[in-house]
Design an enzyme around this catalytic site. Structure first.
Site, PDB file in Angstrom:
ATOM      1  CB  SER A 117       7.035 -30.606 -30.513  1.00 55.72           C
ATOM      2  OG  SER A 117       7.649 -29.598 -29.668  1.00 55.72           O
TER       3      SER A 117
ATOM      4  CG  ASP B 268      28.543 -28.056  -9.719  1.00 55.10           C
ATOM      5  OD1 ASP B 268      29.451 -27.621  -9.412  1.00 55.10           O
ATOM      6  OD2 ASP B 268      27.445 -28.691  -8.820  1.00 55.10           O
TER       7      ASP B 268
ATOM      8  CG  HIS C 249      23.051 -24.983 -16.356  1.00 53.65           C
ATOM      9  ND1 HIS C 249      23.317 -23.682 -17.155  1.00 53.65           N
ATOM     10  CD2 HIS C 249      22.345 -25.704 -17.225  1.00 53.65           C
ATOM     11  CE1 HIS C 249      22.514 -23.951 -18.547  1.00 53.65           C
ATOM     12  NE2 HIS C 249      22.076 -24.938 -18.397  1.00 53.65           N
TER      13      HIS C 249
ATOM     14  CG  HIS D  61      15.885 -27.889 -25.270  1.00 49.18           C
ATOM     15  ND1 HIS D  61      17.034 -27.975 -26.043  1.00 49.18           N
ATOM     16  CD2 HIS D  61      16.492 -27.064 -24.003  1.00 49.18           C
ATOM     17  CE1 HIS D  61      18.168 -27.182 -25.473  1.00 49.18           C
ATOM     18  NE2 HIS D  61      17.582 -26.692 -24.512  1.00 49.18           N
TER      19      HIS D  61
ATOM     20  CB  VAL E 186       9.749 -25.355 -28.613  1.00 48.34           C
ATOM     21  CG1 VAL E 186       9.676 -25.079 -30.038  1.00 48.34           C
ATOM     22  CG2 VAL E 186      11.338 -24.989 -28.412  1.00 48.34           C
TER      23      VAL E 186
ATOM     24  N   GLY F  87       5.066 -25.052 -26.309  1.00 55.77           N
ATOM     25  CA  GLY F  87       4.476 -25.803 -24.850  1.00 55.77           C
ATOM     26  C   GLY F  87       4.947 -26.938 -24.795  1.00 55.77           C
TER      27      GLY F  87
ATOM     28  NE  ARG G  41      20.532 -28.171 -23.207  1.00 59.62           N
ATOM     29  CZ  ARG G  41      21.302 -28.237 -24.446  1.00 59.62           C
ATOM     30  NH1 ARG G  41      21.585 -29.603 -24.773  1.00 59.62           N
ATOM     31  NH2 ARG G  41      21.618 -27.560 -25.050  1.00 59.62           N
TER      32      ARG G  41
ATOM     33  CG  ASN H 186      16.612 -29.103 -29.673  1.00 64.87           C
ATOM     34  OD1 ASN H 186      16.927 -28.782 -28.475  1.00 64.87           O
ATOM     35  ND2 ASN H 186      15.565 -29.149 -30.115  1.00 64.87           N
TER      36      ASN H 186
HETATM   37  C1  HEM Z   1      18.692 -19.878 -18.650  1.00 66.55           C
HETATM   38  C2  HEM Z   1      19.056 -20.374 -19.934  1.00 66.55           C
HETATM   39  C3  HEM Z   1      19.743 -21.275 -20.516  1.00 66.55           C
HETATM   40  C4  HEM Z   1      20.876 -21.234 -21.248  1.00 66.55           C
HETATM   41  C5  HEM Z   1      21.544 -20.158 -21.889  1.00 66.55           C
HETATM   42  C6  HEM Z   1      21.364 -22.741 -21.359  1.00 66.55           C
HETATM   43  C7  HEM Z   1      22.384 -23.385 -22.145  1.00 66.55           C
HETATM   44  C8  HEM Z   1      22.813 -24.515 -22.053  1.00 66.55           C
HETATM   45  C9  HEM Z   1      23.935 -25.078 -22.745  1.00 66.55           C
HETATM   46  C10 HEM Z   1      24.801 -24.299 -23.932  1.00 66.55           C
HETATM   47  C11 HEM Z   1      24.076 -26.286 -22.390  1.00 66.55           C
HETATM   48  C12 HEM Z   1      25.259 -26.942 -22.949  1.00 66.55           C
HETATM   49  C13 HEM Z   1      24.926 -27.677 -24.366  1.00 66.55           C
HETATM   50  C14 HEM Z   1      26.164 -28.493 -25.254  1.00 66.55           C
HETATM   51  O1  HEM Z   1      27.118 -28.286 -24.892  1.00 66.55           O
HETATM   52  O2  HEM Z   1      25.333 -29.297 -25.957  1.00 66.55           O
HETATM   53  C15 HEM Z   1      23.342 -26.573 -21.483  1.00 66.55           C
HETATM   54  C16 HEM Z   1      23.573 -28.008 -20.708  1.00 66.55           C
HETATM   55  C17 HEM Z   1      22.464 -28.222 -19.906  1.00 66.55           C
HETATM   56  N1  HEM Z   1      21.115 -27.472 -19.490  1.00 66.55           N
HETATM   57 FE1  HEM Z   1      20.844 -25.543 -19.926  1.00 66.55          FE
HETATM   58  N2  HEM Z   1      20.581 -23.500 -20.673  1.00 66.55           N
HETATM   59  C18 HEM Z   1      19.730 -22.671 -19.923  1.00 66.55           C
HETATM   60  C19 HEM Z   1      18.544 -23.319 -19.123  1.00 66.55           C
HETATM   61  C20 HEM Z   1      18.391 -24.349 -18.566  1.00 66.55           C
HETATM   62  C21 HEM Z   1      17.317 -24.721 -17.821  1.00 66.55           C
HETATM   63  C22 HEM Z   1      16.050 -23.904 -17.699  1.00 66.55           C
HETATM   64  C23 HEM Z   1      17.456 -26.242 -17.660  1.00 66.55           C
HETATM   65  C24 HEM Z   1      16.479 -26.944 -17.076  1.00 66.55           C
HETATM   66  C25 HEM Z   1      15.481 -26.752 -16.345  1.00 66.55           C
HETATM   67  C26 HEM Z   1      18.538 -26.621 -18.217  1.00 66.55           C
HETATM   68  C27 HEM Z   1      19.300 -27.665 -18.105  1.00 66.55           C
HETATM   69  C28 HEM Z   1      20.465 -28.106 -18.797  1.00 66.55           C
HETATM   70  C29 HEM Z   1      20.992 -29.389 -18.362  1.00 66.55           C
HETATM   71  C30 HEM Z   1      20.649 -30.394 -17.343  1.00 66.55           C
HETATM   72  C31 HEM Z   1      22.151 -29.487 -18.908  1.00 66.55           C
HETATM   73  C32 HEM Z   1      23.240 -30.510 -19.177  1.00 66.55           C
HETATM   74  C33 HEM Z   1      22.841 -31.583 -20.260  1.00 66.55           C
HETATM   75  C34 HEM Z   1      23.571 -32.904 -20.399  1.00 66.55           C
HETATM   76  O3  HEM Z   1      24.632 -32.874 -19.626  1.00 66.55           O
HETATM   77  O4  HEM Z   1      23.155 -33.732 -21.355  1.00 66.55           O
HETATM   78  N3  HEM Z   1      19.181 -25.458 -18.919  1.00 66.55           N
HETATM   79  N4  HEM Z   1      22.432 -25.563 -21.327  1.00 66.55           N
END
Ligand code: HEM
Ligand SMILES: *[C@@H]1O[C@H](CO)[C@@H](O)[C@H](O)[C@H]1NC(C)=O
Length: 326
Positions: A74, A244, A191, A64, A68, A70, A60, A92
């Site tokens: 940052s 998941d 996810h 992120h 932002v 590229g 993630r 963040n």
């Molecule tokens: C498509 C739009 C996306 C949305 C709206 C989104 C939103 C979120 C949100 C809300 C969380 C939980 C954050 C928290 O509760 O603190 C999350 C976690 C996560 N996201 Fe996304 N995300 C998106 C796309 C992506 C992409 C493109 C990636 C990576 C290629 C990604 C990787 C992850 C991972 C691995 C987590 C778990 C992080 C952890 O356990 O520390 N997400 N995301």
């Protein structure tokens, strides 16, 4: 570690100098830091042995960064009195993690190859190792990204997708960085690992859009177990749940099978089933894990190439949290 010296080794050695100031390439550190990928792999492995979730966090973090301004590191910059970075942007703050892992790997790399490898390249490599060590696919990463000299708090607040946004808005944010609808669906498969705080989906559980009922697109038995994990009180907002539920730390295609079963955690995840174009990709990925792996890898390469800085632009930071001051 010994490497057999033959004609092609010698050729690649000189080729790596030839490319040093050009574009990203696979031999960028071939001469200057030959053990880089091993060091990153070990650093991610050691961090995961202590905290399995850190794999998800690193993936993630890379996302992120790249969304932002590229991929230019940052997101790694700390705030100072005179400089506001991205760490405290809404998406963040108290959410993105894994910074210390990158800092530790960078310190290891500096010990053997000082002033050579950018933080942003380390982050891109760490995200790949995190996925591979979680059982997911691997992809080639061309190197030579340079660390940026700015950060953009405002862009971090506006460019990153939010779980409360529609698929159309999210797709537009991906399109703004050159990623298409297939990339949205494939990258959302990230996810399949990691956790989310209750406030990111709690609105689906108790009174969805003023109906007094849970989100109809959320499986009812999942909804009731989530109500236990995230009771309807403010102090549950930061409780953690698996994105998941089936295989929380395995990089597999269970995320897509969940979506097919109305068991996506975020409203924005489940929304992939509401558009026939994205729903058909979700169905395909739910049935064919290797199709997902192939497309995820392709999309990660695209993600990692967004807005990179190369050649003599930017810098190689000594510490990932701060810019160099000569
Ligand atoms: C498509 C739009 C996306 C949305 C709206 C989104 C939103 C979120 C949100 C809300 C969380 C939980 C954050 C928290 O509760 O603190 C999350 C976690 C996560 N996201 Fe996304 N995300 C998106 C796309 C992506 C992409 C493109 C990636 C990576 C290629 C990604 C990787 C992850 C991972 C691995 C987590 C778990 C992080 C952890 O356990 O520390 N997400 N995301
Ligand atoms: C181990 O992981 C925890 C988070 O789960 C973290 O707070 C701690 O700093 C980590 N320790 C090391 C040595 O990395």
């Amino acid at each position: 570690m010994s490497q057999k010296i033959n004609i092609s080794t010698i050729f690649l050695f000189f080729l790596s100098f030839h490319f040093a100031n050009g574009q990203l390439n696979y031999y960028y550190y071939y001469a200057s830091c030959p053990n880089l990928e091993m060091i990153v792999k070990y650093g991610v492995w050691a961090a995961m042995r202590n905290d399995t979730r850190v794999a998800a966090s690193l993936l993630r973090l890379h996302f992120h960064d790249c969304f932002v301004n590229g991929c230019e590191g940052s997101v790694l910059l700390d705030d100072t009195e005179t400089f506001k970075g991205e760490k405290n942007a809404f998406p963040n703050r108290n959410s993105v993690r894994g910074y210390e892992v990158i800092d530790n790997i960078k310190a290891d790399v500096e010990r053997v190859c000082p002033w050579t490898v950018s933080c942003v390249d380390i982050l891109a490599l760490a995200a790949r190792e995190a996925v591979a060590l979680s059982g997911g696919p691997n992809w080639p990463i061309a190197l030579g990204r340079r660390d940026g000299l700015t950060a953009n708090l405002k862009a971090a607040n506006t460019n990153l997708p939010s779980p409360f946004e529609s698929l159309a808005v999210i797709a537009a944010k991906f399109a703004a960085v050159g990623l298409d609808l297939r990339d949205v669906v494939a990258l959302s498969g990230a996810h399949t690992i990691g956790l989310a705080q209750c406030f990111t989906f709690k609105h689906r559980l108790f009174d969805f859009r003023g109906t007094g009922q849970p989100d109809p697109k959320l499986d009812s038995s999942l909804a009731s177990s989530l109500k236990t994990a995230c009771p309807n009180v403010d102090n549950s907002n930061t409780n953690l749940n698996s994105l998941d539920m089936v295989t929380t730390y395995m990089f597999d295609n269970a995320y897509y099978r969940n979506l097919v079963n109305n068991a996506g955690l975020l409203e924005s995840d489940q929304a992939l089933m509401s558009d026939p174009r994205t729903a058909s990709m979700v169905n395909d990925y739910s049935m064919y894990p290797y199709l997902f792996y192939r497309d995820f890898s392709t999309s990660m390469v695209k993600l990692g190439n967004i807005g990179v800085i190369t050649g003599l632009n930017g810098e190689v930071r000594k510490k990932c949290g701060e810019m160099n001051h000569y």
